[in-house]
Design an enzyme around this catalytic site. Structure first.
Site, PDB file in Angstrom:
ATOM      1  N   GLU A  78       0.870  -1.260  -0.175  1.00  0.00           N
ATOM      2  CA  GLU A  78      -0.017   0.030   0.001  1.00  0.00           C
ATOM      3  C   GLU A  78       0.939   1.238   0.032  1.00  0.00           C
ATOM      4  OE1 GLU A  78      -1.866   0.510   4.138  1.00  0.00           O
ATOM      5  OE2 GLU A  78      -2.282  -1.515   3.714  1.00  0.00           O
ATOM      6  N   CYS A 137       3.580   8.372   0.420  1.00  0.00           N
ATOM      7  CA  CYS A 137       4.097   7.433   1.336  1.00  0.00           C
ATOM      8  C   CYS A 137       4.261   6.225   0.705  1.00  0.00           C
ATOM      9  CB  CYS A 137       3.324   7.586   2.562  1.00  0.00           C
ATOM     10  SG  CYS A 137       3.712   6.374   3.616  1.00  0.00           S
ATOM     11  N   CYS A 174       6.910  -7.010   7.045  1.00  0.00           N
ATOM     12  CA  CYS A 174       7.876  -6.476   8.011  1.00  0.00           C
ATOM     13  C   CYS A 174       8.434  -7.264   9.018  1.00  0.00           C
ATOM     14  CB  CYS A 174       7.428  -5.238   8.563  1.00  0.00           C
ATOM     15  SG  CYS A 174       8.889  -4.365   9.462  1.00  0.00           S
ATOM     16  N   CYS A 222       7.136  -4.088  15.782  1.00  0.00           N
ATOM     17  CA  CYS A 222       6.547  -3.318  16.537  1.00  0.00           C
ATOM     18  C   CYS A 222       5.015  -3.451  16.850  1.00  0.00           C
ATOM     19  CB  CYS A 222       6.709  -1.898  16.015  1.00  0.00           C
ATOM     20  SG  CYS A 222       8.257  -1.530  15.225  1.00  0.00           S
ATOM     21  N   CYS A 276       1.882  -1.944  15.251  1.00  0.00           N
ATOM     22  CA  CYS A 276       1.880  -1.697  13.730  1.00  0.00           C
ATOM     23  C   CYS A 276       1.343  -2.955  13.071  1.00  0.00           C
ATOM     24  CB  CYS A 276       3.310  -1.555  13.452  1.00  0.00           C
ATOM     25  SG  CYS A 276       3.521  -1.322  11.553  1.00  0.00           S
ATOM     26  N   CYS A 284      -0.980   2.138   9.336  1.00  0.00           N
ATOM     27  CA  CYS A 284       0.044   1.572   8.106  1.00  0.00           C
ATOM     28  C   CYS A 284      -0.304  -0.083   8.285  1.00  0.00           C
ATOM     29  CB  CYS A 284       1.303   1.378   8.490  1.00  0.00           C
ATOM     30  SG  CYS A 284       2.015   3.170   8.835  1.00  0.00           S
TER      31      CYS A 284
HETATM   32  N1  SAH Z   1      10.000   0.683   9.660  1.00  0.00           N
HETATM   33  C1  SAH Z   1       9.881   2.144   9.676  1.00  0.00           C
HETATM   34  C2  SAH Z   1       8.995   2.814   8.608  1.00  0.00           C
HETATM   35  C3  SAH Z   1       7.647   2.310   8.544  1.00  0.00           C
HETATM   36  S1  SAH Z   1       6.438   2.761   9.886  1.00  0.00           S
HETATM   37  C4  SAH Z   1       9.954   2.782  10.850  1.00  0.00           C
HETATM   38  O1  SAH Z   1       9.807   2.136  11.823  1.00  0.00           O
HETATM   39  O2  SAH Z   1       9.882   4.037  11.173  1.00  0.00           O
HETATM   40  C5  SAH Z   1       6.269   4.395   9.942  1.00  0.00           C
HETATM   41  C6  SAH Z   1       5.837   4.927  11.099  1.00  0.00           C
HETATM   42  O3  SAH Z   1       4.519   4.843  11.585  1.00  0.00           O
HETATM   43  C7  SAH Z   1       6.623   4.378  12.294  1.00  0.00           C
HETATM   44  O4  SAH Z   1       7.120   5.605  13.112  1.00  0.00           O
HETATM   45  C8  SAH Z   1       5.904   3.512  12.977  1.00  0.00           C
HETATM   46  O5  SAH Z   1       6.221   3.341  14.060  1.00  0.00           O
HETATM   47  C9  SAH Z   1       4.481   4.343  12.787  1.00  0.00           C
HETATM   48  N2  SAH Z   1       3.461   3.223  12.910  1.00  0.00           N
HETATM   49  C10 SAH Z   1       3.069   2.160  12.712  1.00  0.00           C
HETATM   50  N3  SAH Z   1       1.908   1.907  13.105  1.00  0.00           N
HETATM   51  C11 SAH Z   1       1.398   2.769  13.838  1.00  0.00           C
HETATM   52  C12 SAH Z   1       0.335   2.872  14.458  1.00  0.00           C
HETATM   53  N4  SAH Z   1      -0.803   2.146  14.446  1.00  0.00           N
HETATM   54  N5  SAH Z   1       0.082   4.208  14.874  1.00  0.00           N
HETATM   55  C13 SAH Z   1       0.869   5.191  15.144  1.00  0.00           C
HETATM   56  N6  SAH Z   1       2.051   5.113  14.196  1.00  0.00           N
HETATM   57  C14 SAH Z   1       2.261   3.750  13.654  1.00  0.00           C
END
Ligand code: SAH
Length: 348
Positions: A93, A106, A113, A117, A120, A334
């Site tokens: 996406e 974006c 991935c 995290c 996420c 995301c």
């Molecule tokens: N892997 C990279 C880039 C992709 S995630 C990274 O970790 O930075 C992009 C951003 O969205 C990151 O800061 C991630 O922590 C955040 N993110 C992911 N899921 C989220 C959610 N449910 N709510 C808020 N931020 C989120």
């Protein structure tokens, strides 16, 4: 023999390939804009290329073009969320956002991935594979063609950890900022990482002008480890040191992303500790109210708590913004659109 990925080459590499086909290298000057300026979807449409050369290209090269599977448009702010099929059927996406300063896309850097995290959606099913430079580029190209509006900014903040796909990411950055291609200024490119420290040091040496965004999300090592398993490998101090090095080598101000999660990292003590951690750095903090996903019960703090957190940081002399939530009425977080699609497929 596997066909060559013509859209992942720069003009010089394309020229060398053409020589190997027995062609004159200047043909690269004709073919390259078809790929990277006009965003051709087939070799057939390259009208100034001889039939013979087109045939050679068709026989030896693949032309990576993503297929638009779905698009959701926000009625609130015009944000468009795309679901694209890669040539092998995997889905990614990408999001288009319209700002006063231009149009920003974006993009995803991986299908899935492996960083894990907790909040996420992109990581729930693990990593499928890295995207090629062409697959990253074509997310931008297809969106520009679909909207008919020039894309001026790109953020690598979609699904995937860009520094876990380092070589392809670097090729992507060089191609998207190439003056013979899209020519997007490196100053308008942002790469977001969860903090893969050795890759951050390496990136600092690449002589790029891109912005590095670091997903911090916590102000202590203990709390960060709870939210981000990668913190077990590289601790918070090491990550902050790597950010300082990035600024020292590139002169580019670091962006810290901090997703606020109710009752987890949104207290006064967290704000105070964050201030201590990054005090004096040339940086910017982007507060993001967490986007709840159905697999976890993380909630956004109340708006008063968010404002209070911001004020506390500002009192420490830190630059802070609260991320405007774009496309609230469409699948925001995301990886949610992709996940929904694979769930539908699974049920079908
Ligand atoms: N892997 C990279 C880039 C992709 S995630 C990274 O970790 O930075 C992009 C951003 O969205 C990151 O800061 C991630 O922590 C955040 N993110 C992911 N899921 C989220 C959610 N449910 N709510 C808020 N931020 C989120």
């Amino acid at each position: 023999m596997e066909k060559a990925d013509i859209k992942s080459w720069n003009q010089k590499e394309l020229g060398e390939f053409l020589i190997s086909l027995g062609e004159k290298p200047f043909r690269a000057k004709q073919i390259y804009p078809w790929l990277h300026v006009k965003h051709a979807e087939t070799f057939e449409e390259m009208t100034d290329i001889s039939k013979k050369l087109k045939e050679k290209l068709i026989n030896t090269c693949k032309l990576t073009v993503l297929r638009q599977e779905d698009v959701q448009c926000s009625k609130i702010d015009g944000t468009r969320k795309y679901l694209f099929a890669l040539p092998d059927g995997n889905m990614v996406e990408s999001v288009w956002m319209h700002y006063r300063h231009g149009n920003s896309v974006c993009i995803s850097s991986q299908a899935g991935c492996r960083m894990g995290c907790r909040f996420c959606a992109s990581t729930l099913d693990g990593l499928v594979r890295n995207l090629t430079p062409a697959e990253m580029l074509d997310q931008v190209y297809r969106i520009q063609e679909d909207t008919g509006e020039r894309v001026s900014h790109v953020v690598v903040m979609g699904t995937g950890e860009p520094l876990d796909n380092y070589e392809n990411l670097l090729k992507f950055i060089r191609l998207i900022s190439d003056e013979n291609g899209m020519n997007i200024s490196q100053r308008n490119l942002t790469v977001s990482t969860c903090g893969i420290v050795p890759a951050m040091y390496r990136l600092a040496e690449e002589k790029l002008q891109i912005t590095l965004a670091l997903s911090l999300h916590a102000s202590s090592q203990e709390k960060r480890m709870e939210l981000m398993p990668v913190a077990k490998k590289y601790d918070i101090q090491q990550v902050v040191e790597a950010c300082k090095d990035y600024f020292a080598k590139t002169g580019r101000r670091i962006t810290f992303e901090y997703s606020l999660v109710r009752g987890v990292n949104d207290r006064d003590g967290d704000a105070w500790q964050l201030g201590e951690l990054i005090r004096g750095m040339n940086c910017h903090v982007n507060l993001i109210p967490v986007n709840p996903i159905k697999e976890r019960n993380y909630l956004q703090p109340d708006s008063q708590v968010i404002l209070n957190f911001k004020n506390k940081l500002e009192k420490n002399g830190i630059n802070v913004t609260i991320r405007r939530e774009m496309g609230r009425d469409i699948d925001g977080a995301c990886g949610q659109l992709r996940k929904k699609f694979s769930e539908r497929q699974g049920k079908a």
